[in-house]
Design an enzyme around this catalytic site. Structure first.
Site, PDB file in Angstrom:
ATOM      1  N   ASN A  10       0.867  -1.175   0.000  1.00  0.00           N
ATOM      2  CA  ASN A  10       0.000   0.000   0.000  1.00  0.00           C
ATOM      3  C   ASN A  10       0.908   1.231   0.000  1.00  0.00           C
ATOM      4  OD1 ASN A  10      -1.790   2.049   0.486  1.00  0.00           O
ATOM      5  ND2 ASN A  10      -2.383   1.361   2.541  1.00  0.00           N
ATOM      6  N   LYS A  12       0.102   4.240  -0.148  1.00  0.00           N
ATOM      7  CA  LYS A  12      -0.511   5.406   0.502  1.00  0.00           C
ATOM      8  C   LYS A  12      -0.317   6.649  -0.391  1.00  0.00           C
ATOM      9  CE  LYS A  12      -0.032   3.045   4.858  1.00  0.00           C
ATOM     10  NZ  LYS A  12       0.097   3.096   6.324  1.00  0.00           N
ATOM     11  N   HIS A  98      -9.338   1.093   4.899  1.00  0.00           N
ATOM     12  CA  HIS A  98      -8.064   1.223   5.613  1.00  0.00           C
ATOM     13  C   HIS A  98      -8.271   2.099   6.864  1.00  0.00           C
ATOM     14  CE1 HIS A  98      -3.937   2.300   6.565  1.00  0.00           C
ATOM     15  NE2 HIS A  98      -3.602   1.206   5.915  1.00  0.00           N
ATOM     16  N   GLU A 100      -6.618   4.425   8.043  1.00  0.00           N
ATOM     17  CA  GLU A 100      -6.402   5.867   7.823  1.00  0.00           C
ATOM     18  C   GLU A 100      -7.657   6.502   7.239  1.00  0.00           C
ATOM     19  OE1 GLU A 100      -2.765   5.337   5.660  1.00  0.00           O
ATOM     20  OE2 GLU A 100      -1.826   4.670   7.524  1.00  0.00           O
ATOM     21  N   GLU A 170      -5.103  -5.134  10.414  1.00  0.00           N
ATOM     22  CA  GLU A 170      -4.069  -4.141  10.699  1.00  0.00           C
ATOM     23  C   GLU A 170      -4.353  -3.490  12.054  1.00  0.00           C
ATOM     24  OE1 GLU A 170      -2.134  -2.770   6.722  1.00  0.00           O
ATOM     25  OE2 GLU A 170      -3.763  -1.418   7.206  1.00  0.00           O
ATOM     26  N   GLY A 176       2.898   1.993  10.914  1.00  0.00           N
ATOM     27  CA  GLY A 176       3.871   3.083  10.808  1.00  0.00           C
ATOM     28  C   GLY A 176       4.580   3.399  12.109  1.00  0.00           C
ATOM     29  N   SER A 216       3.789  -2.380  10.320  1.00  0.00           N
ATOM     30  CA  SER A 216       5.241  -2.481  10.526  1.00  0.00           C
ATOM     31  C   SER A 216       5.795  -3.853  10.142  1.00  0.00           C
ATOM     32  CB  SER A 216       5.610  -2.124  11.971  1.00  0.00           C
ATOM     33  OG  SER A 216       5.238  -0.790  12.262  1.00  0.00           O
TER      34      SER A 216
HETATM   35  P1  13P Z   1       3.345   0.163   7.673  1.00  0.00           P
HETATM   36  O1  13P Z   1       3.839  -1.116   7.045  1.00  0.00           O
HETATM   37  O2  13P Z   1       4.082   1.379   7.209  1.00  0.00           O
HETATM   38  O3  13P Z   1       3.236   0.050   9.161  1.00  0.00           O
HETATM   39  O4  13P Z   1       1.840   0.384   7.129  1.00  0.00           O
HETATM   40  C1  13P Z   1       0.943  -0.667   7.203  1.00  0.00           C
HETATM   41  C2  13P Z   1      -0.280  -0.290   6.456  1.00  0.00           C
HETATM   42  O5  13P Z   1      -1.028   0.573   6.873  1.00  0.00           O
HETATM   43  C3  13P Z   1      -0.534  -0.962   5.179  1.00  0.00           C
HETATM   44  O6  13P Z   1      -1.807  -0.699   4.715  1.00  0.00           O
END
Ligand code: 13P
Length: 256
Positions: A10, A12, A98, A100, A170, A176, A216
């Site tokens: 992803n 982002k 997601h 976010e 997740e 992150g 992560s």
């Molecule tokens: P990270 O791997 O940067 O923690 O992000 C995970 C994520 O949100 C994938 O959709």
């Protein structure tokens, strides 16, 4: 029950079209070997980068996904993108719900459910994200939160459709942050998710659903996570932005 491992990046809000193509071209070189036939590899660029990446990925084993989709077929929804627009652009997968989007853009289980139905109707393969906040985990609410997200998100979905949906677990506190769920915690939570899917769709369907871990995940921890019985791959943020780290993660996830 053997499920094909699926590793999705992803991106982002990262990568221009030129940068996205550069990354995909580098991945094509690294992942050319037929030894990668047993894993589904997906990259999910931002909308403006999708077209160029679809072209760059053509003829390779790299599949392309979007990061969101609107529920309506068309109409007055300024700034939104329909499932048909994605499908006809050569997009195969789409991430829905997601954390976010849930945190910053008002996504709810009801909107996840509407987007999911639109994606399925257009023949896209959805990756539906669920996960608990840190305070929910600390308050002992993880299973309750996930159950609510599953029941709301997958309401009205048939067993046949569910078998082809990818679920991404997740934990929000792991995204992150560099804090990964331990393989034990992740496995325990994935098993709960599968149990809930079994209650809704039966054991046969639940056994077919691929459940990715996200948060992560990197080359260092991918092997142990994907070795767990109910972890069928990963949804990767930061480590998917460079060809070296993404390819190394895929190798570890496959136990190479
Ligand atoms: P990270 O791997 O940067 O923690 O992000 C995970 C994520 O949100 C994938 O959709």
């Amino acid at each position: 029950m053997s499920r094909k491992v699926i590793i999705a990046g992803n991106w982002k809000m990262n990568k221009t079209a030129a940068e996205g193509c550069e990354l995909v071209n580098a991945l094509k070189e690294k992942l050319g070997c037929s030894c990668y036939d047993n894993v589904d590899i997906v990259v999910c660029p931002p909308f403006t980068t999708l077209g160029a990446v679809v072209e760059a990925a053509k003829g390779s084993r790299i599949k392309v996904g979007a990061q969101n989709v609107h529920w309506a077929e068309s109409g007055a929804f300024t700034g939104e993108i329909s499932a048909e627009m994605l499908k006809t652009s050569g997009v195969e997968y789409v991430i829905i719900g997601h954390s976010e989007r849930r945190q910053y853009f008002g996504e709810t289980d009801a909107t996840v459910n509407s987007r999911l139905k639109a994606a399925l109707n257009a023949g896209l393969k959805p990756i539906v994200c669920i996960g608990e906040l840190l305070e929910e985990r600390e308050g002992g609410l993880t299973e309750k939160v996930l159950t609510t997200q599953i029941r709301g998100g997958f309401d009205g979905i048939t067993g046949e459709q569910m078998a082809n949906i990818v679920v991404a677990y997740e934990p929000v506190w792991a995204i992150g942050t560099g804090k990964t769920a331990t393989p034990d915690i992740a496995q325990e939570t994935h098993a709960h998710i599968r149990k809930e899917l079994e209650a809704m769709f039966g054991a046969e369907v639940a056994g077919k659903v691929r459940i990715q871990y996200g948060g992560s995940m990197k080359a260092d921890n991918a092997r142990e996570l994907v070795a767990q019985a109910d972890i069928d791959g990963g949804l990767i943020g930061g480590a998917a932005l460079k060809a070296d780290s993404f390819a190394a993660l895929i190798d570890e996830a496959m136990g190479k």
